[in-house]
Design a protein around this motif. Structure first.
Motif, PDB file in Angstrom:
ATOM      1  N   ALA A   1     -15.375   4.162   4.703  1.00  0.00           N
ATOM      2  CA  ALA A   1     -14.207   4.956   5.084  1.00  0.00           C
ATOM      3  C   ALA A   1     -13.184   4.083   5.804  1.00  0.00           C
ATOM      4  O   ALA A   1     -13.325   3.807   7.000  1.00  0.00           O
ATOM      5  CB  ALA A   1     -14.632   6.117   5.978  1.00  0.00           C
ATOM      6  N   PRO A   2     -12.156   3.614   5.112  1.00  0.00           N
ATOM      7  CA  PRO A   2     -11.156   2.749   5.746  1.00  0.00           C
ATOM      8  C   PRO A   2     -10.538   3.329   7.006  1.00  0.00           C
ATOM      9  O   PRO A   2     -10.177   2.578   7.923  1.00  0.00           O
ATOM     10  CB  PRO A   2     -10.105   2.585   4.634  1.00  0.00           C
ATOM     11  CG  PRO A   2     -10.883   2.723   3.366  1.00  0.00           C
ATOM     12  CD  PRO A   2     -11.904   3.785   3.660  1.00  0.00           C
TER      13      PRO A   2
ATOM     14  N   GLU B   1      -4.176  11.313   2.138  1.00  0.00           N
ATOM     15  CA  GLU B   1      -3.740   9.942   2.411  1.00  0.00           C
ATOM     16  C   GLU B   1      -4.757   8.925   1.900  1.00  0.00           C
ATOM     17  O   GLU B   1      -4.391   7.897   1.323  1.00  0.00           O
ATOM     18  CB  GLU B   1      -3.532   9.773   3.914  1.00  0.00           C
ATOM     19  CG  GLU B   1      -3.040   8.409   4.332  1.00  0.00           C
ATOM     20  CD  GLU B   1      -2.918   8.269   5.844  1.00  0.00           C
ATOM     21  OE1 GLU B   1      -2.354   7.241   6.286  1.00  0.00           O
ATOM     22  OE2 GLU B   1      -3.393   9.168   6.576  1.00  0.00           O
ATOM     23  N   ILE B   2      -6.047   9.221   2.095  1.00  0.00           N
ATOM     24  CA  ILE B   2      -7.087   8.299   1.640  1.00  0.00           C
ATOM     25  C   ILE B   2      -7.203   8.326   0.118  1.00  0.00           C
ATOM     26  O   ILE B   2      -7.463   7.289  -0.515  1.00  0.00           O
ATOM     27  CB  ILE B   2      -8.433   8.634   2.305  1.00  0.00           C
ATOM     28  CG1 ILE B   2      -8.303   8.588   3.835  1.00  0.00           C
ATOM     29  CG2 ILE B   2      -9.517   7.659   1.849  1.00  0.00           C
ATOM     30  CD1 ILE B   2      -7.782   7.261   4.376  1.00  0.00           C
TER      31      ILE B   2
ATOM     32  N   GLN C   1      -4.696   8.763  -1.888  1.00  0.00           N
ATOM     33  CA  GLN C   1      -3.565   7.931  -2.322  1.00  0.00           C
ATOM     34  C   GLN C   1      -3.885   6.451  -2.150  1.00  0.00           C
ATOM     35  O   GLN C   1      -3.512   5.624  -2.992  1.00  0.00           O
ATOM     36  CB  GLN C   1      -2.311   8.309  -1.536  1.00  0.00           C
ATOM     37  CG  GLN C   1      -1.793   9.712  -1.857  1.00  0.00           C
ATOM     38  CD  GLN C   1      -0.736  10.192  -0.883  1.00  0.00           C
ATOM     39  OE1 GLN C   1      -0.636   9.697   0.257  1.00  0.00           O
ATOM     40  NE2 GLN C   1       0.060  11.177  -1.297  1.00  0.00           N
ATOM     41  N   LEU C   2      -4.582   6.106  -1.067  1.00  0.00           N
ATOM     42  CA  LEU C   2      -5.018   4.726  -0.845  1.00  0.00           C
ATOM     43  C   LEU C   2      -5.916   4.266  -1.987  1.00  0.00           C
ATOM     44  O   LEU C   2      -5.751   3.163  -2.532  1.00  0.00           O
ATOM     45  CB  LEU C   2      -5.755   4.621   0.487  1.00  0.00           C
ATOM     46  CG  LEU C   2      -6.436   3.286   0.802  1.00  0.00           C
ATOM     47  CD1 LEU C   2      -5.394   2.211   1.106  1.00  0.00           C
ATOM     48  CD2 LEU C   2      -7.395   3.450   1.994  1.00  0.00           C
ATOM     49  N   ALA C   3      -6.876   5.089  -2.347  1.00  0.00           N
ATOM     50  CA  ALA C   3      -7.787   4.736  -3.440  1.00  0.00           C
ATOM     51  C   ALA C   3      -7.018   4.505  -4.733  1.00  0.00           C
ATOM     52  O   ALA C   3      -7.297   3.543  -5.473  1.00  0.00           O
ATOM     53  CB  ALA C   3      -8.828   5.836  -3.623  1.00  0.00           C
ATOM     54  N   LEU C   4      -6.051   5.345  -5.010  1.00  0.00           N
ATOM     55  CA  LEU C   4      -5.277   5.198  -6.241  1.00  0.00           C
ATOM     56  C   LEU C   4      -4.431   3.930  -6.225  1.00  0.00           C
ATOM     57  O   LEU C   4      -4.257   3.283  -7.272  1.00  0.00           O
ATOM     58  CB  LEU C   4      -4.387   6.429  -6.445  1.00  0.00           C
ATOM     59  CG  LEU C   4      -5.120   7.728  -6.794  1.00  0.00           C
ATOM     60  CD1 LEU C   4      -4.143   8.892  -6.847  1.00  0.00           C
ATOM     61  CD2 LEU C   4      -5.875   7.605  -8.113  1.00  0.00           C
ATOM     62  N   ARG C   5      -3.918   3.561  -5.056  1.00  0.00           N
ATOM     63  CA  ARG C   5      -3.125   2.324  -4.987  1.00  0.00           C
ATOM     64  C   ARG C   5      -3.951   1.098  -5.337  1.00  0.00           C
ATOM     65  O   ARG C   5      -3.426   0.087  -5.816  1.00  0.00           O
ATOM     66  CB  ARG C   5      -2.535   2.143  -3.575  1.00  0.00           C
ATOM     67  CG  ARG C   5      -1.373   3.053  -3.272  1.00  0.00           C
ATOM     68  CD  ARG C   5      -0.547   2.532  -2.101  1.00  0.00           C
ATOM     69  NE  ARG C   5      -1.269   2.438  -0.846  1.00  0.00           N
ATOM     70  CZ  ARG C   5      -1.422   3.441   0.014  1.00  0.00           C
ATOM     71  NH1 ARG C   5      -0.931   4.643  -0.282  1.00  0.00           N
ATOM     72  NH2 ARG C   5      -2.073   3.269   1.145  1.00  0.00           N
ATOM     73  N   HIS C   6      -5.264   1.179  -5.085  1.00  0.00           N
ATOM     74  CA  HIS C   6      -6.127   0.015  -5.300  1.00  0.00           C
ATOM     75  C   HIS C   6      -7.077   0.204  -6.490  1.00  0.00           C
ATOM     76  O   HIS C   6      -8.043  -0.542  -6.610  1.00  0.00           O
ATOM     77  CB  HIS C   6      -6.928  -0.266  -4.029  1.00  0.00           C
ATOM     78  CG  HIS C   6      -6.084  -0.717  -2.881  1.00  0.00           C
ATOM     79  ND1 HIS C   6      -5.841  -2.047  -2.618  1.00  0.00           N
ATOM     80  CD2 HIS C   6      -5.400  -0.011  -1.945  1.00  0.00           C
ATOM     81  CE1 HIS C   6      -5.051  -2.144  -1.555  1.00  0.00           C
ATOM     82  NE2 HIS C   6      -4.769  -0.927  -1.127  1.00  0.00           N
ATOM     83  N   ARG C   7      -6.775   1.148  -7.354  1.00  0.00           N
ATOM     84  CA  ARG C   7      -7.705   1.451  -8.451  1.00  0.00           C
ATOM     85  C   ARG C   7      -7.857   0.290  -9.421  1.00  0.00           C
ATOM     86  O   ARG C   7      -8.872   0.177 -10.102  1.00  0.00           O
ATOM     87  CB  ARG C   7      -7.277   2.723  -9.186  1.00  0.00           C
ATOM     88  CG  ARG C   7      -5.999   2.612  -9.979  1.00  0.00           C
ATOM     89  CD  ARG C   7      -5.603   3.940 -10.626  1.00  0.00           C
ATOM     90  NE  ARG C   7      -6.653   4.483 -11.472  1.00  0.00           N
ATOM     91  CZ  ARG C   7      -6.582   5.693 -12.038  1.00  0.00           C
ATOM     92  NH1 ARG C   7      -5.514   6.447 -11.857  1.00  0.00           N
ATOM     93  NH2 ARG C   7      -7.569   6.127 -12.797  1.00  0.00           N
TER      94      ARG C   7
ATOM     95  N   LEU D   1      -5.373  15.854  -6.591  1.00  0.00           N
ATOM     96  CA  LEU D   1      -4.560  14.671  -6.846  1.00  0.00           C
ATOM     97  C   LEU D   1      -5.324  13.658  -7.688  1.00  0.00           C
ATOM     98  O   LEU D   1      -4.807  13.097  -8.667  1.00  0.00           O
ATOM     99  CB  LEU D   1      -4.123  14.054  -5.521  1.00  0.00           C
ATOM    100  CG  LEU D   1      -3.441  12.680  -5.585  1.00  0.00           C
ATOM    101  CD1 LEU D   1      -2.085  12.795  -6.280  1.00  0.00           C
ATOM    102  CD2 LEU D   1      -3.277  12.104  -4.181  1.00  0.00           C
ATOM    103  N   LEU D   2      -6.574  13.418  -7.316  1.00  0.00           N
ATOM    104  CA  LEU D   2      -7.400  12.448  -8.035  1.00  0.00           C
ATOM    105  C   LEU D   2      -7.708  12.916  -9.449  1.00  0.00           C
ATOM    106  O   LEU D   2      -7.688  12.120 -10.391  1.00  0.00           O
ATOM    107  CB  LEU D   2      -8.692  12.209  -7.259  1.00  0.00           C
ATOM    108  CG  LEU D   2      -8.524  11.557  -5.881  1.00  0.00           C
ATOM    109  CD1 LEU D   2      -9.797  11.687  -5.073  1.00  0.00           C
ATOM    110  CD2 LEU D   2      -8.133  10.093  -6.027  1.00  0.00           C
ATOM    111  N   ALA D   3      -7.995  14.202  -9.593  1.00  0.00           N
ATOM    112  CA  ALA D   3      -8.300  14.726 -10.923  1.00  0.00           C
ATOM    113  C   ALA D   3      -7.101  14.582 -11.852  1.00  0.00           C
ATOM    114  O   ALA D   3      -7.248  14.211 -13.023  1.00  0.00           O
ATOM    115  CB  ALA D   3      -8.727  16.193 -10.817  1.00  0.00           C
TER     116      ALA D   3
END
Length: 372
Positions: free
Chosen positions: A113-114, A166-167, A169-175, A202-204
């Protein structure tokens, strides 16, 4: 509960440690080397409960064996405290992957968990980048030494806090830079997946995979919400799905098993259960069935055709490895090589990787077990 660090099963020529394995549920902040904690704590001025690595390892094992997930989670205050700098995160990630490779793991997903690593000024993106540097350094060094390992990050949001979107979105930025999936962690009871439904939606929409801790410290309804609100493709632990299974014995000693709606859905769709046997005992996740590994519903789920996988959860807290977890299961339930191979194939098939990469893992597993 005891088992050797490695065993060679009857009919095999090599030990479990040398077999190719997949690790899907392994927390970065639960897999530090005790000596590393000592060395990282000193310049940060962090007081430790023990002075030597063996004493510190024993402290973690003792504090983690409480039968309560809440108490179990308190031991992470110390590991997280030494993971607040880029250098610390990189070192921990590098050693983490090196230790996986030493245990015969060919693919591992590191969940963490960043948002818990910002107290000394790092940004969310900087934490992810620091962990990825460690992963890259380890995979390069392992391959340079003639081995082979691959690893990806599972970025977790803390389910009791309010940073889920927010997290995500973080994951998506680094996918495309090392992050392979999303997770939610922390106290399960009272904090359902629906609290983070915006993040999961959002992720789906972005076609990004999620696994959800569910069925560990809460029951079937938590699993249902992980599937419905969390769009979960895998269940973190998921062992309490057994609460949705009814076993009846007739007068003629025949046994009849019926599955509830949620259990049937999980089984029919091959939704993987990321079980962690030793951890499940420590946290009380299987308390409804008993307090020994023989009481764990793992074998019931396996025999009924659920897609079970074997994991460590937190190698430091449980004083374990994937080799040891497999050895314990083999010892307890009489599993042979075919069973252990099935668990690894299950894991490879649900790894958060493209199909072609998962097929490569399957080939490596079959080749490795074929030589055994």
């Amino acid at each position: 509960m005891s088992a050797p660090d490695d065993v060679t099963l009857p009919g095999s020529r090599i030990g479990i440690r040398d077999l190719p394995k997949i690790s899907l549920h392994d927390h970065l902040d639960g897999g530090l080397r005790p000596q590393t904690i000592i060395e990282l704590a000193e310049p940060l001025g962090i007081e430790l409960p023990a002075a030597t690595a063996p004493e510190l390892a024993a402290w973690f094992a003792e504090k983690s064996d409480s039968g309560s997930l809440v108490e179990y989670l308190k031991t992470f205050d110390l590991t997280i405290a030494v993971m607040q700098t880029a250098e610390g995160l990189t070192r921990v990630a590098r050693e983490f992957v090196e230790d996986l490779a030493d245990d015969g793991v060919i693919y591992g997903e590191l969940r963490w968990a960043p948002e818990q690593h910002l107290s000394r000024g790092l940004t969310l993106d900087e934490t992810v980048e620091a962990v990825q540097r460690g992963i890259d350094e380890a995979t390069d060094s392992v391959r340079a030494a003639g081995g082979w390992v691959r690893a990806g990050q599972l970025v977790s949001a803390m389910r009791h806090l309010d940073r889920g979107t927010e997290i995500a979105q973080l994951a998506l930025r680094h996918r495309d830079r090392g992050v392979v999936g999303f997770d939610i962690a922390g106290p399960e009871a009272g904090f359902p997946a629906s609290r983070l439904s915006e993040a999961f939606d959002l992720l789906a929409r972005a076609c990004f995979p999620a696994t959800v801790h569910a069925g560990e410290a809460d029951g079937v309804e938590s699993i249902r919400e992980a599937l419905v609100d969390g769009h979960a493709l895998r269940l973190g632990h998921g062992v309490r799905i057994a609460e949705d299974i009814t076993i009846e014995r007739a007068d003629d000693e025949s046994t009849f098993v019926s599955l509830g709606r949620v259990a049937q859905w999980v089984k029919d769709r091959g939704i993987a259960l990321e079980t962690s046997p030793s951890s499940n005992l420590q946290t009380g996740a299987i308390a409804a069935w008993g307090d020994t590994l023989a009481d764990h519903p793992f074998d019931l789920l396996y025999q009924l055709g659920f897609r079970v996988t074997v994991n460590t959860d937190n190698r430091l807290m449980s004083a374990t490895s994937l080799t040891r977890e497999l050895a314990l299961l083999a010892e307890t339930f009489g599993y042979g090589m075919d069973d252990l191979e099935a668990f690894q194939l299950n894991a490879a098939e649900v790894a958060f990787l493209p199909l072609e990469d998962r097929e490569e893992l399957v080939d490596r597993i079959r080749d490795g077990f074929g030589r055994a």
